[in-house]
Design a protein around this motif. Structure first.
Motif, PDB file in Angstrom:
ATOM      1  N   LEU A 130       0.841  -1.186   0.000  1.00 32.41           N
ATOM      2  CA  LEU A 130       0.000   0.000   0.000  1.00 32.41           C
ATOM      3  C   LEU A 130       0.882   1.243   0.000  1.00 32.41           C
ATOM      4  O   LEU A 130       1.867   1.322   0.739  1.00 32.41           O
ATOM      5  CB  LEU A 130      -0.891   0.022   1.241  1.00 32.41           C
ATOM      6  CG  LEU A 130      -1.806  -1.183   1.458  1.00 32.41           C
ATOM      7  CD1 LEU A 130      -2.460  -1.112   2.828  1.00 32.41           C
ATOM      8  CD2 LEU A 130      -2.858  -1.262   0.370  1.00 32.41           C
ATOM      9  N   LYS A 131       0.513   2.219  -0.834  1.00 31.42           N
ATOM     10  CA  LYS A 131       1.233   3.485  -0.874  1.00 31.42           C
ATOM     11  C   LYS A 131       0.230   4.618  -0.759  1.00 31.42           C
ATOM     12  O   LYS A 131      -0.679   4.742  -1.581  1.00 31.42           O
ATOM     13  CB  LYS A 131       2.019   3.622  -2.174  1.00 31.42           C
ATOM     14  CG  LYS A 131       2.858   4.903  -2.244  1.00 31.42           C
ATOM     15  CD  LYS A 131       3.675   4.973  -3.517  1.00 31.42           C
ATOM     16  CE  LYS A 131       4.515   6.247  -3.550  1.00 31.42           C
ATOM     17  NZ  LYS A 131       5.317   6.331  -4.802  1.00 31.42           N
ATOM     18  N   LEU A 132       0.390   5.438   0.275  1.00 31.54           N
ATOM     19  CA  LEU A 132      -0.557   6.522   0.525  1.00 31.54           C
ATOM     20  C   LEU A 132      -0.552   7.525  -0.619  1.00 31.54           C
ATOM     21  O   LEU A 132       0.493   8.083  -0.978  1.00 31.54           O
ATOM     22  CB  LEU A 132      -0.217   7.231   1.842  1.00 31.54           C
ATOM     23  CG  LEU A 132      -1.184   8.334   2.283  1.00 31.54           C
ATOM     24  CD1 LEU A 132      -2.574   7.768   2.561  1.00 31.54           C
ATOM     25  CD2 LEU A 132      -0.654   9.043   3.534  1.00 31.54           C
ATOM     26  N   ALA A 133      -1.730   7.746  -1.209  1.00 32.15           N
ATOM     27  CA  ALA A 133      -1.871   8.721  -2.290  1.00 32.15           C
ATOM     28  C   ALA A 133      -2.338  10.066  -1.760  1.00 32.15           C
ATOM     29  O   ALA A 133      -1.846  11.116  -2.183  1.00 32.15           O
ATOM     30  CB  ALA A 133      -2.849   8.205  -3.346  1.00 32.15           C
ATOM     31  N   LYS A 134      -3.300  10.028  -0.817  1.00 35.32           N
ATOM     32  CA  LYS A 134      -3.835  11.292  -0.311  1.00 35.32           C
ATOM     33  C   LYS A 134      -4.569  11.061   1.007  1.00 35.32           C
ATOM     34  O   LYS A 134      -5.220  10.034   1.196  1.00 35.32           O
ATOM     35  CB  LYS A 134      -4.824  11.887  -1.321  1.00 35.32           C
ATOM     36  CG  LYS A 134      -5.345  13.282  -0.927  1.00 35.32           C
ATOM     37  CD  LYS A 134      -4.852  14.319  -1.874  1.00 35.32           C
ATOM     38  CE  LYS A 134      -5.428  15.688  -1.537  1.00 35.32           C
ATOM     39  NZ  LYS A 134      -6.197  16.255  -2.624  1.00 35.32           N
ATOM     40  N   ARG A 135      -4.452  12.022   1.891  1.00 37.13           N
ATOM     41  CA  ARG A 135      -5.248  12.053   3.123  1.00 37.13           C
ATOM     42  C   ARG A 135      -6.276  13.172   2.980  1.00 37.13           C
ATOM     43  O   ARG A 135      -5.928  14.329   2.739  1.00 37.13           O
ATOM     44  CB  ARG A 135      -4.361  12.288   4.337  1.00 37.13           C
ATOM     45  CG  ARG A 135      -5.121  12.449   5.651  1.00 37.13           C
ATOM     46  CD  ARG A 135      -4.210  12.245   6.845  1.00 37.13           C
ATOM     47  NE  ARG A 135      -3.751  10.863   6.886  1.00 37.13           N
ATOM     48  CZ  ARG A 135      -2.656  10.468   7.547  1.00 37.13           C
ATOM     49  NH1 ARG A 135      -1.909  11.364   8.173  1.00 37.13           N
ATOM     50  NH2 ARG A 135      -2.324   9.190   7.561  1.00 37.13           N
ATOM     51  N   ILE A 136      -7.549  12.813   3.132  1.00 35.58           N
ATOM     52  CA  ILE A 136      -8.629  13.763   2.896  1.00 35.58           C
ATOM     53  C   ILE A 136      -9.358  14.051   4.206  1.00 35.58           C
ATOM     54  O   ILE A 136      -9.996  13.156   4.773  1.00 35.58           O
ATOM     55  CB  ILE A 136      -9.623  13.208   1.861  1.00 35.58           C
ATOM     56  CG1 ILE A 136      -8.896  12.903   0.550  1.00 35.58           C
ATOM     57  CG2 ILE A 136     -10.780  14.181   1.632  1.00 35.58           C
ATOM     58  CD1 ILE A 136      -9.763  12.205  -0.475  1.00 35.58           C
ATOM     59  N   PRO A 137      -9.289  15.285   4.709  1.00 41.96           N
ATOM     60  CA  PRO A 137     -10.036  15.624   5.925  1.00 41.96           C
ATOM     61  C   PRO A 137     -11.536  15.612   5.658  1.00 41.96           C
ATOM     62  O   PRO A 137     -11.996  16.107   4.621  1.00 41.96           O
ATOM     63  CB  PRO A 137      -9.556  17.041   6.254  1.00 41.96           C
ATOM     64  CG  PRO A 137      -8.307  17.243   5.460  1.00 41.96           C
ATOM     65  CD  PRO A 137      -8.467  16.401   4.235  1.00 41.96           C
ATOM     66  N   LEU A 138     -12.300  15.049   6.587  1.00 37.47           N
ATOM     67  CA  LEU A 138     -13.754  15.058   6.513  1.00 37.47           C
ATOM     68  C   LEU A 138     -14.307  15.289   7.913  1.00 37.47           C
ATOM     69  O   LEU A 138     -13.721  14.840   8.899  1.00 37.47           O
ATOM     70  CB  LEU A 138     -14.293  13.724   5.973  1.00 37.47           C
ATOM     71  CG  LEU A 138     -14.127  13.432   4.479  1.00 37.47           C
ATOM     72  CD1 LEU A 138     -14.615  12.024   4.167  1.00 37.47           C
ATOM     73  CD2 LEU A 138     -14.886  14.439   3.634  1.00 37.47           C
ATOM     74  N   ALA A 139     -15.442  15.971   7.967  1.00 36.11           N
ATOM     75  CA  ALA A 139     -16.063  16.222   9.271  1.00 36.11           C
ATOM     76  C   ALA A 139     -17.512  15.764   9.225  1.00 36.11           C
ATOM     77  O   ALA A 139     -18.243  16.159   8.343  1.00 36.11           O
ATOM     78  CB  ALA A 139     -15.999  17.715   9.618  1.00 36.11           C
ATOM     79  N   LYS A 140     -17.896  14.902  10.078  1.00 41.56           N
ATOM     80  CA  LYS A 140     -17.168  14.406  11.235  1.00 41.56           C
ATOM     81  C   LYS A 140     -17.479  12.944  11.422  1.00 41.56           C
ATOM     82  O   LYS A 140     -18.566  12.489  11.120  1.00 41.56           O
ATOM     83  CB  LYS A 140     -17.563  15.221  12.468  1.00 41.56           C
ATOM     84  CG  LYS A 140     -16.769  14.964  13.704  1.00 41.56           C
ATOM     85  CD  LYS A 140     -17.182  15.885  14.834  1.00 41.56           C
ATOM     86  CE  LYS A 140     -16.278  15.650  16.041  1.00 41.56           C
ATOM     87  NZ  LYS A 140     -16.746  16.497  17.184  1.00 41.56           N
ATOM     88  N   LEU A 141     -16.485  12.180  11.917  1.00 39.03           N
ATOM     89  CA  LEU A 141     -16.592  10.748  12.169  1.00 39.03           C
ATOM     90  C   LEU A 141     -16.871   9.931  10.904  1.00 39.03           C
ATOM     91  O   LEU A 141     -17.914   9.294  10.764  1.00 39.03           O
ATOM     92  CB  LEU A 141     -17.671  10.449  13.226  1.00 39.03           C
ATOM     93  CG  LEU A 141     -17.534  11.138  14.582  1.00 39.03           C
ATOM     94  CD1 LEU A 141     -18.668  10.702  15.496  1.00 39.03           C
ATOM     95  CD2 LEU A 141     -16.184  10.843  15.213  1.00 39.03           C
ATOM     96  N   PRO A 142     -15.931   9.899   9.959  1.00 37.68           N
ATOM     97  CA  PRO A 142     -16.102   9.045   8.774  1.00 37.68           C
ATOM     98  C   PRO A 142     -16.169   7.583   9.182  1.00 37.68           C
ATOM     99  O   PRO A 142     -15.274   7.075   9.842  1.00 37.68           O
ATOM    100  CB  PRO A 142     -14.865   9.352   7.929  1.00 37.68           C
ATOM    101  CG  PRO A 142     -13.867   9.934   8.886  1.00 37.68           C
ATOM    102  CD  PRO A 142     -14.656  10.637   9.933  1.00 37.68           C
ATOM    103  N   SER A 143     -17.232   6.924   8.765  1.00 37.22           N
ATOM    104  CA  SER A 143     -17.532   5.593   9.289  1.00 37.22           C
ATOM    105  C   SER A 143     -17.407   4.510   8.220  1.00 37.22           C
ATOM    106  O   SER A 143     -16.342   3.967   7.991  1.00 37.22           O
ATOM    107  CB  SER A 143     -18.939   5.616   9.901  1.00 37.22           C
ATOM    108  OG  SER A 143     -19.301   4.365  10.416  1.00 37.22           O
ATOM    109  N   HIS A 144     -18.502   4.179   7.530  1.00 36.49           N
ATOM    110  CA  HIS A 144     -18.507   3.088   6.563  1.00 36.49           C
ATOM    111  C   HIS A 144     -18.345   3.612   5.134  1.00 36.49           C
ATOM    112  O   HIS A 144     -18.421   4.828   4.892  1.00 36.49           O
ATOM    113  CB  HIS A 144     -19.793   2.283   6.688  1.00 36.49           C
ATOM    114  CG  HIS A 144     -19.907   1.550   7.995  1.00 36.49           C
ATOM    115  ND1 HIS A 144     -19.927   2.193   9.206  1.00 36.49           N
ATOM    116  CD2 HIS A 144     -20.012   0.227   8.270  1.00 36.49           C
ATOM    117  CE1 HIS A 144     -20.031   1.298  10.182  1.00 36.49           C
ATOM    118  NE2 HIS A 144     -20.082   0.095   9.637  1.00 36.49           N
ATOM    119  N   MET A 145     -18.169   2.678   4.172  1.00 36.97           N
ATOM    120  CA  MET A 145     -17.914   3.091   2.794  1.00 36.97           C
ATOM    121  C   MET A 145     -18.559   2.135   1.803  1.00 36.97           C
ATOM    122  O   MET A 145     -18.857   0.979   2.123  1.00 36.97           O
ATOM    123  CB  MET A 145     -16.412   3.166   2.529  1.00 36.97           C
ATOM    124  CG  MET A 145     -15.737   1.814   2.494  1.00 36.97           C
ATOM    125  SD  MET A 145     -13.940   1.906   2.227  1.00 36.97           S
ATOM    126  CE  MET A 145     -13.384   2.458   3.837  1.00 36.97           C
TER     127      MET A 145
END
Length: 322
Positions: A130-145
């Motif tokens: 795994l290679k990190l491509a991007k960290r995306i801030p989200l508000a609030k409490l990102p849970s399922h996908m």
């Protein structure tokens, strides 16, 4: 006289018997105990308990099905297990707060939702690393996908802000965020790729969202604390667990109607279904047990003690994920 050859044969047979005993293992994550319970799928007996990182909540198999990834949220790591035996293969450190994890259908992307840290990490996946491509801030409490079938988008529920966000995987940018019901948790996409199903944990329904127009088109009555989903493999029906009302509902994704209810005490959460669709396993968050359920009879047939706050559950010989 007891010969050396006979000893070798007995040891070999013992090893094979042990391997066979572990061939149909059920993996249950005990989030409060930082352990994994390994249960024999046939005898319903606990085989072993293995320590893993703090707060293991969710898990999923790698695309080649050679490993089962346990996401240790507070431990900031991914623990790779053998999906058939539950034995630890390797650990990947410095994955920050991996609460929920998922692979895109094309197997190019790995997504980790950091619930307590309010961000989503997008990783490129080459089949091994795994290679990190991007960290995306989200508000609030990102849970399922949930992912679109073409792997272009991933949708993330935000429990703390009562929203769903859509992330473009190619550009790793947030395309839109829309309001939904209170405390959205589990999320799934229908087999025709048309609608999102969102479990509204702060209510008693599943919200049906047309993700292309960002509009809610229906609310399917379920049970209080509608939480997580599991397709049954027929490309039509999907299960939703209701942690407050202690039920699991069967939803018809063609008609968008609740067509059945199974009573499951103890706060049913994550689920796994046998390949023949007849036996369902569900973790019971409040009572330190996992339930074995007769699906045609719609009744619990066994309660198996495990660790505190059991969450994710998996076995390799499961029903199709559709």
């Amino acid at each position: 006289m007891f010969s050396f050859c006979r000893l070798v044969v007995l040891l070999t047979l013992g090893f094979l018997a042990g391997a066979h005993a572990l061939a149909n293992v059920v993996v249950v994550l005990n989030s409060r105990d930082a352990t994994v319970s390994l249960i024999d799928q046939t005898t319903h007996k606990e085989i072993n308990t293995i320590p893993v990182g703090k707060e293991p909540h969710h898990l999923m198999a790698t695309p080649d099905n050679k490993s089962l990834i346990v996401a240790s949220a507070m431990g900031d790591e991914l623990v790779f297990l053998d999906p058939k035996t539950g034995q630890i293969q390797r650990r990947v450190k410095d994955v920050i707060d991996p609460y929920q994890i998922g692979f895109s259908p094309d197997q190019k992307w790995f997504v980790a939702n950091a619930l307590r840290m309010d961000h989503v990490d997008i990783y490129r996946y080459d089949g091994k690393d795994l290679k990190l491509a991007k960290r995306i801030p989200l508000a609030k409490l990102p849970s399922h996908m949930a992912f679109t079938a073409d792997s272009k988008m991933v949708f993330v529920t935000l429990q703390g802000s009562d929203q769903v966000s859509a992330i473009d995987l190619t550009t790793q940018t947030v395309k839109w965020t829309m309001p939904v019901g209170k405390l959205p948790a589990g999320i799934a996409i229908t087999p025709n790729n048309k609608y999102l199903l969102v479990g509204i944990m702060g209510g008693d329904y599943v919200e049906v969202v047309d993700w292309r127009t960002q509009k809610t088109v229906k609310k399917i009555t379920a049970g209080d604390g509608a939480h997580n989903f599991l397709p049954v493999g027929d490309k039509r029906h999907i299960l939703v667990s209701n942690r407050v009302s202690n039920t699991i509902n069967i939803i018809d994704q063609h008609t968008m109607v609740n067509v059945g209810t199974i009573n499951v005490p103890g706060g049913p959460d994550c689920m796994e279904l046998s390949a023949d669709g007849k036996t369902l396993w569900a973790t019971l968050r409040w009572i330190k047990k996992v339930a074995v359920i007769d699906v045609p009879g719609r009744k619990v047939i066994k309660m198996i003690p495990v660790g505190r706050s059991p969450h994710g559950v998996y076995f390799h010989n499961h029903a199709p994920r559709s």
